[in-house]
Design a protein around this motif. Structure first.
Motif, PDB file in Angstrom:
ATOM      1  N   TRP A  56       0.980  -1.277  -0.099  1.00 42.49           N
ATOM      2  CA  TRP A  56      -0.287  -0.087   0.181  1.00 42.49           C
ATOM      3  C   TRP A  56       0.929   1.317   0.131  1.00 42.49           C
ATOM      4  O   TRP A  56       1.686   1.997   0.676  1.00 42.49           O
ATOM      5  N   PRO A  57       0.812   2.117  -1.140  1.00 47.98           N
ATOM      6  CA  PRO A  57       1.686   3.378  -1.434  1.00 47.98           C
ATOM      7  C   PRO A  57       1.421   4.278  -0.662  1.00 47.98           C
ATOM      8  O   PRO A  57       0.191   4.465  -0.061  1.00 47.98           O
ATOM      9  N   GLN A  76     -10.826  -2.807 -13.689  1.00 44.00           N
ATOM     10  CA  GLN A  76     -10.296  -4.329 -13.447  1.00 44.00           C
ATOM     11  C   GLN A  76      -9.225  -4.591 -14.174  1.00 44.00           C
ATOM     12  O   GLN A  76      -9.019  -4.677 -15.361  1.00 44.00           O
ATOM     13  N   PHE A  77      -7.860  -4.833 -13.586  1.00 40.43           N
ATOM     14  CA  PHE A  77      -6.823  -5.130 -14.412  1.00 40.43           C
ATOM     15  C   PHE A  77      -6.738  -6.253 -13.575  1.00 40.43           C
ATOM     16  O   PHE A  77      -5.975  -7.431 -14.435  1.00 40.43           O
ATOM     17  N   TYR A 134     -14.586   4.037   8.765  1.00 49.25           N
ATOM     18  CA  TYR A 134     -13.216   3.390   9.163  1.00 49.25           C
ATOM     19  C   TYR A 134     -12.947   1.534   7.958  1.00 49.25           C
ATOM     20  O   TYR A 134     -11.832   1.497   7.407  1.00 49.25           O
ATOM     21  N   SER A 135     -13.652   0.720   8.689  1.00 48.51           N
ATOM     22  CA  SER A 135     -13.688   0.452   7.698  1.00 48.51           C
ATOM     23  C   SER A 135     -13.970  -0.203   6.444  1.00 48.51           C
ATOM     24  O   SER A 135     -13.696  -0.633   5.173  1.00 48.51           O
ATOM     25  N   GLU A 136     -15.249   0.630   5.930  1.00 52.76           N
ATOM     26  CA  GLU A 136     -15.363   1.569   4.460  1.00 52.76           C
ATOM     27  C   GLU A 136     -13.522   2.197   3.598  1.00 52.76           C
ATOM     28  O   GLU A 136     -13.752   1.000   2.076  1.00 52.76           O
ATOM     29  N   ALA A 137     -13.117   2.147   4.259  1.00 51.70           N
ATOM     30  CA  ALA A 137     -11.424   2.850   3.992  1.00 51.70           C
ATOM     31  C   ALA A 137     -10.827   1.594   3.224  1.00 51.70           C
ATOM     32  O   ALA A 137      -9.777   1.896   3.051  1.00 51.70           O
ATOM     33  N   LYS A 183      -8.841  -3.522  -2.147  1.00 47.78           N
ATOM     34  CA  LYS A 183      -9.258  -3.119  -3.690  1.00 47.78           C
ATOM     35  C   LYS A 183      -8.206  -2.363  -4.386  1.00 47.78           C
ATOM     36  O   LYS A 183      -7.806  -3.140  -5.441  1.00 47.78           O
ATOM     37  N   VAL A 184      -7.784  -1.044  -4.371  1.00 47.50           N
ATOM     38  CA  VAL A 184      -6.200  -0.454  -4.588  1.00 47.50           C
ATOM     39  C   VAL A 184      -5.313  -1.145  -4.437  1.00 47.50           C
ATOM     40  O   VAL A 184      -4.324  -1.308  -5.710  1.00 47.50           O
TER      41      VAL A 184
END
Length: 340
Positions: free
Chosen positions: A8-9, A251-252, A311-314, A320-321
């Motif tokens: 995660w960047p 979607q990749f 927070y859960s949403e984030a 996903k990212v």
């Protein structure tokens, strides 16, 4: 040199100053992005820009004329063409599913934007900078007066919209962020105090060095005609990827990743792009090494002030990212070009 680190960047806070800057990109010679765009739509966009300039700069710099600064001289072509591209992009990407074929079709336009930026952006920037410098020379309180006007414009035109958004989206990540920002920053003075707290001498020095390196990279990019090289590559890979089960550019991982890897097997990433990627990785590593503690502290403060649901949403979005980022990193790391 390094490969992409599939984690995660971390994103450092950007260094900011209270001055006015008009950031503009344009189009390449020989391609008119205003073809098919109604002149009325362009005029409407410029009318909105004029109103904004008058509201924010009218008091602090009465001599500032947006038409002279942005719509003529060194900026005339680049501003008009970028306005037209923005109007067209809104139609292209504003609704429906965007696939890689859509991106491939838009690559020539993006190539045009990059090439004219190489040719004309510096002259336009210098024109805007000179106009702002004239404002500063004529009014020793220009920055403070402009910030005050921007604050008044926000309160008059947008504050109620932000409040409504925060109220309607309470418990969501962006709703909580909006509410927190409104509570934390009630005036321009609050923002200034916050910035003075985080912008240390070290941050200023690092930002200056980063800006100088970015300028050097941009010059090298333009000198090597990297815009057209990268456009050829992107148009090719997007066209190859599009189709079958690869039908959504969001979607990749999966079929799109497989198709991208196949394309890479016969087509190398241009070395001018690889050089920029490596510089980006070096910058990322520097930020992690030198600012990770500060970033973690700000993250912890944020988590304390938003709801559990937000927070859960984030976290879900982050997951996903990260998943997509990892797939991109796998293709890149497995197909890096042999560059000097």
């Amino acid at each position: 040199s390094s490969g992409i680190n599939a984690e995660w960047p971390l994103r450092p806070g950007s260094t900011m100053r209270a001055f006015i800057f008009l950031a503009i990109v344009g189009v390449a010679l020989g391609r008119n992005l205003c073809k098919g765009v109604k002149n009325k739509d362009v005029k409407d966009m410029w009318s909105i820009a004029r109103s904004g300039a008058i509201a924010i700069l009218g008091g602090s710099c009465p001599s500032f004329d947006l038409d002279s600064v942005a719509f003529s001289g060194a900026c005339k072509n680049i501003v008009k063409q970028s306005t037209c591209y923005g109007i067209q992009a809104k139609e292209t990407y504003g609704s429906g599913v965007v696939n890689y074929g859509t991106l491939a079709a838009d690559v020539p336009n993006m190539e045009a934007l990059g090439n004219l930026a190489c040719d004309e952006a510096e002259g336009c920037y210098n024109q805007v900078r000179a106009a702002i410098q004239n404002c500063m020379d004529a009014n020793e309180n220009f920055v403070a007066d402009t910030v005050a006007a921007a604050e008044a414009a926000y309160q008059q035109n947008f504050e109620s919209m932000v409040s409504d958004f925060a109220a309607k989206n309470s418990g969501t990540f962006f709703g909580d962020i909006a509410s927190m920002a409104q509570s934390r920053f009630t005036s321009a003075a609050d923002i200034q105090e916050f910035l003075e707290d985080i912008i240390t001498d070290r941050v200023v020095a690092d930002a200056k060095a980063a800006a100088e390196q970015a300028a050097s990279l941009a010059q090298a990019w333009c000198d090597s005609d990297c815009t057209s090289q990268s456009a050829d590559f992107l148009e090719g890979i997007f066209t190859y990827m599009n189709g079958g089960e690869c039908s959504d550019a969001k979607q990749f991982c999966g079929e799109c990743q497989n198709r991208a890897a196949e394309y890479f097997s016969d087509n190398a990433l241009p070395c001018c792009v690889e050089n920029v990627v490596q510089k980006g990785i070096e910058a990322y590593d520097y930020v992690v090494e030198n600012y990770s503690e500060s970033i973690q502290n700000y993250r912890d403060q944020l988590v304390e002030q938003i709801s559990d649901a937000a927070y859960s949403e984030a976290l879900a979005v982050k997951d996903k990212v990260v998943e997509q980022f990892n797939c991109v990193a796998d293709v890149y790391n497995g197909n890096r070009p042999a560059c000097a």
